[in-house]
Scaffold this active site. Sequence first.
Site, PDB file in Angstrom:
ATOM      1  N   CYS A   1     130.631  33.743  55.332  1.00 30.32           N
ATOM      2  CA  CYS A   1     129.183  33.880  55.195  1.00 30.32           C
ATOM      3  C   CYS A   1     128.564  34.186  56.558  1.00 30.32           C
ATOM      4  CB  CYS A   1     128.564  32.587  54.669  1.00 30.32           C
ATOM      5  SG  CYS A   1     129.120  32.080  53.039  1.00 30.32           S
TER       6      CYS A   1
ATOM      7  N   CYS B   1     125.655  26.897  55.404  1.00 32.50           N
ATOM      8  CA  CYS B   1     124.687  25.869  55.040  1.00 32.50           C
ATOM      9  C   CYS B   1     125.383  24.514  55.033  1.00 32.50           C
ATOM     10  CB  CYS B   1     124.101  26.166  53.663  1.00 32.50           C
ATOM     11  SG  CYS B   1     123.308  27.786  53.542  1.00 32.50           S
TER      12      CYS B   1
ATOM     13  N   ASP C   1     124.614  19.644  44.782  1.00 30.52           N
ATOM     14  CA  ASP C   1     125.918  19.290  44.227  1.00 30.52           C
ATOM     15  C   ASP C   1     126.563  18.164  45.027  1.00 30.52           C
ATOM     16  OD1 ASP C   1     126.091  21.259  42.080  1.00 30.52           O
ATOM     17  OD2 ASP C   1     126.160  22.751  43.682  1.00 30.52           O
TER      18      ASP C   1
ATOM     19  N   LYS D   1     126.248  24.399  33.894  1.00 32.89           N
ATOM     20  CA  LYS D   1     124.876  24.102  34.290  1.00 32.89           C
ATOM     21  C   LYS D   1     124.053  23.671  33.084  1.00 32.89           C
ATOM     22  CE  LYS D   1     124.758  27.572  38.014  1.00 32.89           C
ATOM     23  NZ  LYS D   1     126.098  28.133  37.794  1.00 32.89           N
TER      24      LYS D   1
END
Length: 355
Positions: free
Chosen positions: A109, A113, A278, A322
């Site tokens: 990436c 994060c 999460d 989800k």
Amino acid sequence: MTVHQPPGGQPLRSVSALIDAGVVAPERRASLEAVAGRYAVSVTPAMAALIDPANAADPIARQFIPDPAELVTLPQEIADPIGDEAHSPVEGVVHRYPDRALLKLVHACPVYCRFCFRREMVGPGGEALTGDRLDAALAYLAEHKEIWEVIMTGGDPLILSARRVHEIARRLAAIPHIKVARWHTRVPIVDPGRITVDYARALRVPGKASYIAIHANHPREFTDEARAALARLADAGHVLISQSVLLKGVNADVATLSALMRAFVENRVKPYYLHHPDLAPGTARFRLSLEEGQALVKSLRGHLSGLCQPTYILDIPGGAGKIPVGPAFLSACGAPGAEAFAEDRHGEQHRYPPG
């Protein structure tokens, strides 16, 4: 706020680089090196320039600067919190739902994060999906005619060159039962200079509906450059939708969440998913309770345009999928078929007749 620019405009990929750029105090070196030894570090110039090192609660720094709390793993935290591995029939493909599949093209990436749910799997040095492995992944997608939508993810697929994304787009276009192509990315926000007019065109999958999910978590991320990058994508014919994570200390208050959703809509990005954090290892400092999240999302209804309303989502740990966990505005009064109570934006209850 003091603006910091990394030397040479290169991403900050080490604790030393963070210190040299002035976004981390030198006395934090030892504690942060321990974190960097376990989890990848990278902060793009665009994001580093937004960090205010004088503000201990800076929401941009909280997202990208390592913290010693990441080394504390709670019993309920798991390495693969949404169960990618259990639903991966071939390398690079996650097929959790019948009509759609993920195509994980890269493991790297532009930024890492600190709350990432794939933090145990992504980082520098991970091989991109190429050659025979890409062929096998695309063959799986072609063989499974129930797959209507393919979601390109990773890592962040938009770190690939225009040539590579164009080639992948061309190969997906040749699979007739795939009707929707979706790219998931943070690049237009954190490295907007990559999104040229030519790059935006290269992402188009001929003959398919083209969607791009834009990940942003705070309104300050919408710099002039990011807004221009989003405009180039929208002007190239992509439908833009949003993806955010509800994060304590970043956006878990009414004012910030409202400003974030409005920033999306102002830039032709339809709010889509607001994820409950999460259960990834070392991410407890970002999580709030579901009840707190529901109260925040409820506060948006009636106070923000319907265009600004995301779906609050929980990814059930282990790979069950989800589910929406948004607040309820309608409650039953008694037996089935009886009248109900409808709650308005002021919290007042109104009777609603049966039938």
